[in-house]
Write a protein that holds these residues in place. Sequence first.
Motif, PDB file in Angstrom:
ATOM      1  N   ASP A 112     -40.494 -46.724   8.011  1.00 24.47           N
ATOM      2  CA  ASP A 112     -39.225 -46.938   8.701  1.00 24.47           C
ATOM      3  C   ASP A 112     -39.253 -48.305   9.372  1.00 24.47           C
ATOM      4  O   ASP A 112     -40.319 -48.850   9.673  1.00 24.47           O
ATOM      5  CB  ASP A 112     -39.000 -45.849   9.752  1.00 24.47           C
ATOM      6  N   GLY A 146     -32.007 -47.017  -3.991  1.00 27.57           N
ATOM      7  CA  GLY A 146     -32.432 -45.851  -3.236  1.00 27.57           C
ATOM      8  C   GLY A 146     -33.736 -45.307  -3.768  1.00 27.57           C
ATOM      9  O   GLY A 146     -34.542 -46.041  -4.342  1.00 27.57           O
ATOM     10  N   GLU A 147     -33.939 -43.985  -3.627  1.00 29.60           N
ATOM     11  CA  GLU A 147     -35.197 -43.372  -4.034  1.00 29.60           C
ATOM     12  C   GLU A 147     -35.444 -43.510  -5.536  1.00 29.60           C
ATOM     13  O   GLU A 147     -36.567 -43.748  -5.967  1.00 29.60           O
ATOM     14  CB  GLU A 147     -35.202 -41.896  -3.634  1.00 29.60           C
ATOM     15  N   ARG A 152     -33.077 -47.632   5.205  1.00 28.87           N
ATOM     16  CA  ARG A 152     -34.072 -46.815   4.525  1.00 28.87           C
ATOM     17  C   ARG A 152     -35.459 -47.426   4.592  1.00 28.87           C
ATOM     18  O   ARG A 152     -36.364 -47.006   3.878  1.00 28.87           O
ATOM     19  CB  ARG A 152     -33.657 -46.582   3.071  1.00 28.87           C
TER      20      ARG A 152
END
Length: 472
Positions: A33, A94-95, A129
């Motif tokens: 993070d 993203g992921e 993210r």
Amino acid sequence: MPHPDRLSALDAAFLDIETARAPLHVGWTLRFDGPPPALGALRRHVDRRLQAVPRFRRRVVMPSLGLGDPHWVDDSGFDVARHIHAVRLAAPAGEAELRELAGVLLSAPLDPLRPLWRLTLVTGIGPSRGFAIVGQAHHALVDGLAALEVALLLLDPAGTPARAPAPAVAWTPQPAAGAARSLAAAAATRLSDGSAAAQAALRAAAAGAGTARSAAGLVGSLTGQRTPTALDRSLTRERRVGFAAAPLGDVRAGARRHHATVNDVLLAAATLATGAALRRRGEHHDVVRALVPASLRAGDEGADAHANRISFLSVDLPVGEADPAQVLRRIRAATRAGKAAGEASSGDALLRAADLLPATGRRRLARAAAKAAGFSVIVSNVPGPDAALELLGRPLRAAYPAVPPLDGQALTIGALSYAGVLHAGVFADAVVVPDASRIASDLAVALRAVAALPVAEPTPWRERAVRRRRSA
């Protein structure tokens, strides 16, 4: 001049059995993070801590004509910038994009002429993210537990007060030992290890033939005949990854309820996910064999003592069974039988004996063993820290391992517990197992299902049997 830093038989074996389709480096994807650090700051941070892991500044030397043993020497041209890079994902990311990039990064082999590790800082993972670090280190350099310990050297306990960075420590590479010294060191090592091995053999003979039988049984279980599956092949060095996670407290509680271990729960979940993957390929097997690494490190034995301190267990996974309770029961029985037979200690004895062979003999033995290996999946579990960690003040949120498959195998499942979560990584041949993320999703569901299994109510006949035993 320092004594040559020799690779053990197991360390060298990971170099000997590596192929173009199967680079044998351990990998990991760390999620953080917070805003990413600057590349220069990350390089300086790592460089200041490398004095605690000297082999990360060393490269492997293979003596010519097989004279002497492979050993580590300081890389006179070492530059941390060659080992730490940065990549920015294109928006929107993203992921899924991180998984794809991790697969690409972990597909690339390491430069054999340099220290065998690499880190890549990954940024651009969508708004808020955080960032990731995708790392890899050759299995000749670290086993799973040593890789974890090295990672911990780069991280700090969460909440550590910010402080000025430690001053850089000047590092001067040491000259490499000459061929004559390397050969003499190899001979001396064999004399010393041979004496220890002879004493161990005498102790085993005095205790009976059990050790020899269990060692023979281990060899048979790892190389014996078994039904081939669609996962028993290699087509490319390109890799795909998948990530899964489950609350560690739930997994531990479920294991306790069934008198099992966290590793048993992982193996049961891997059984269910692997069975589903095989059925999608039109295959229906009763069992497939798994290779399960087992750490041999003593409680006070750190990563600086040995690169690889592992042995192996062979476990038959009942992939034809759909009931999670029955799968866990059968896995628990299989792992107990393997431990009772002393398979891990037998493997350690075999590896110590292999250390006495000349380099050419060890190389042939390692390649023959890898070719004869009789398993379809590798399942590895490394217990990690319970306390939260951070990098340069940024919290570490997740850590997904990548266990390398051997040539001839396409799928591995690795797990690492960290800060109350069991993180699992699926690592696979991209052509043979394009559905790695689906397997990871099935694994996550299976982990929760197995962890949530209730204790079965005793049947009347079992209650009567218990009463009879108590009254006897």
